[in-house]
Design a protein around this motif. Sequence first.
Motif, short mmCIF file in Angstrom:
data_model
loop_
_atom_site.label_atom_id
_atom_site.label_comp_id
_atom_site.label_asym_id
_atom_site.label_seq_id
_atom_site.Cartn_x
_atom_site.Cartn_y
_atom_site.Cartn_z
N ARG A 153 0.84 -1.13 0.05
CA ARG A 153 0.13 0.06 -0.10
C ARG A 153 0.78 1.22 0.01
O ARG A 153 0.26 2.25 -0.26
CB ARG A 153 -0.77 -0.08 1.12
CG ARG A 153 -1.96 -1.24 1.04
CD ARG A 153 -2.94 -1.00 2.01
NE ARG A 153 -2.68 -1.17 3.67
CZ ARG A 153 -2.39 -2.19 4.11
NH1 ARG A 153 -2.88 -3.46 3.72
NH2 ARG A 153 -2.00 -2.19 5.41
N LEU A 154 2.10 0.91 0.21
CA LEU A 154 2.90 2.39 0.22
C LEU A 154 3.36 2.72 -1.37
O LEU A 154 3.36 1.79 -2.02
CB LEU A 154 4.34 2.03 1.09
CG LEU A 154 4.01 1.78 2.44
CD1 LEU A 154 5.56 1.48 3.14
CD2 LEU A 154 3.42 2.78 3.25
N SER A 155 3.97 3.75 -1.41
CA SER A 155 4.47 4.26 -2.68
C SER A 155 5.66 3.42 -3.07
O SER A 155 6.54 3.00 -2.22
CB SER A 155 4.64 5.69 -2.80
OG SER A 155 5.66 5.90 -2.14
N ASP A 156 6.30 3.55 -4.42
CA ASP A 156 7.44 2.60 -4.79
C ASP A 156 8.60 3.37 -4.11
O ASP A 156 9.48 2.83 -3.56
CB ASP A 156 7.47 3.03 -6.19
CG ASP A 156 6.46 1.81 -6.90
OD1 ASP A 156 6.01 0.87 -6.44
OD2 ASP A 156 6.47 2.13 -8.08
N ASP A 157 8.47 4.89 -4.13
CA ASP A 157 9.50 5.49 -3.33
C ASP A 157 9.56 5.17 -1.81
O ASP A 157 10.82 5.09 -1.35
CB ASP A 157 9.06 7.12 -3.46
CG ASP A 157 9.26 7.67 -4.72
OD1 ASP A 157 9.92 6.84 -5.50
OD2 ASP A 157 8.89 8.73 -5.01
N ASP A 158 8.33 5.13 -0.96
CA ASP A 158 8.74 4.59 0.29
C ASP A 158 9.28 3.25 0.47
O ASP A 158 10.01 2.90 1.39
CB ASP A 158 7.25 4.73 0.91
CG ASP A 158 6.78 6.07 1.41
OD1 ASP A 158 7.61 6.79 1.19
OD2 ASP A 158 5.53 5.95 1.58
N ARG A 159 8.91 2.17 -0.49
CA ARG A 159 9.37 0.98 -0.31
C ARG A 159 10.78 0.82 -0.83
O ARG A 159 11.81 0.34 -0.01
CB ARG A 159 8.62 -0.10 -1.52
CG ARG A 159 7.41 -0.23 -0.81
CD ARG A 159 6.83 -1.56 -1.77
NE ARG A 159 6.73 -1.15 -3.35
CZ ARG A 159 5.45 -0.71 -3.64
NH1 ARG A 159 4.47 -0.23 -2.62
NH2 ARG A 159 5.69 -0.20 -4.85
N THR A 160 11.28 1.78 -1.61
CA THR A 160 12.69 2.07 -2.06
C THR A 160 13.52 2.38 -0.72
O THR A 160 14.54 2.04 -0.34
CB THR A 160 12.96 2.72 -3.11
OG1 THR A 160 12.14 2.29 -4.30
CG2 THR A 160 14.45 2.82 -3.71
#
Length: 156
Positions: A127-134
Amino acid sequence: MTGTGDETTRIARRLSDRIGPFRRTLLRTSRAVADLPDVPDAQIEVMRALSADPAGTAPSSLAARLGLARSTVSNLVSAMEQSGLVERRVVGGDGRRATVHLTPLATERLRTYDEAATAVLVDALARLSDDDRTALAAALPALERLHHEITPPPAR
């Protein structure tokens, strides 16, 4: 203190403020997802430490590894014995030394908890953004190094 020092203090405070609640929420949510009994966090840490050594661990070694007082570990082990999570086995001929071992029940509960915690985190990460996961993935090595830095050396 310089600007960098102020920033370091701010980061330290934010980490301290968030890590405990994060861990407790993950434990509580994972227990609920897996329909596990309310095993205290300290007992889960004991189970995790014992799972790393199938040959068993002396209570004093367990205390040192977890950074807890021997009396605290003794109380935890006693409660866990009553719950069927650990067993003590006498070592040597004089009967004065013992090692602590996980029971099959504890091994299964720890496996179930770990699977539930992974599922909870996978769902949340999705549910997080790609930026947050990265950013989280990039922070993991630094968190591991930070953990190493705050871990006291083993007592001698």
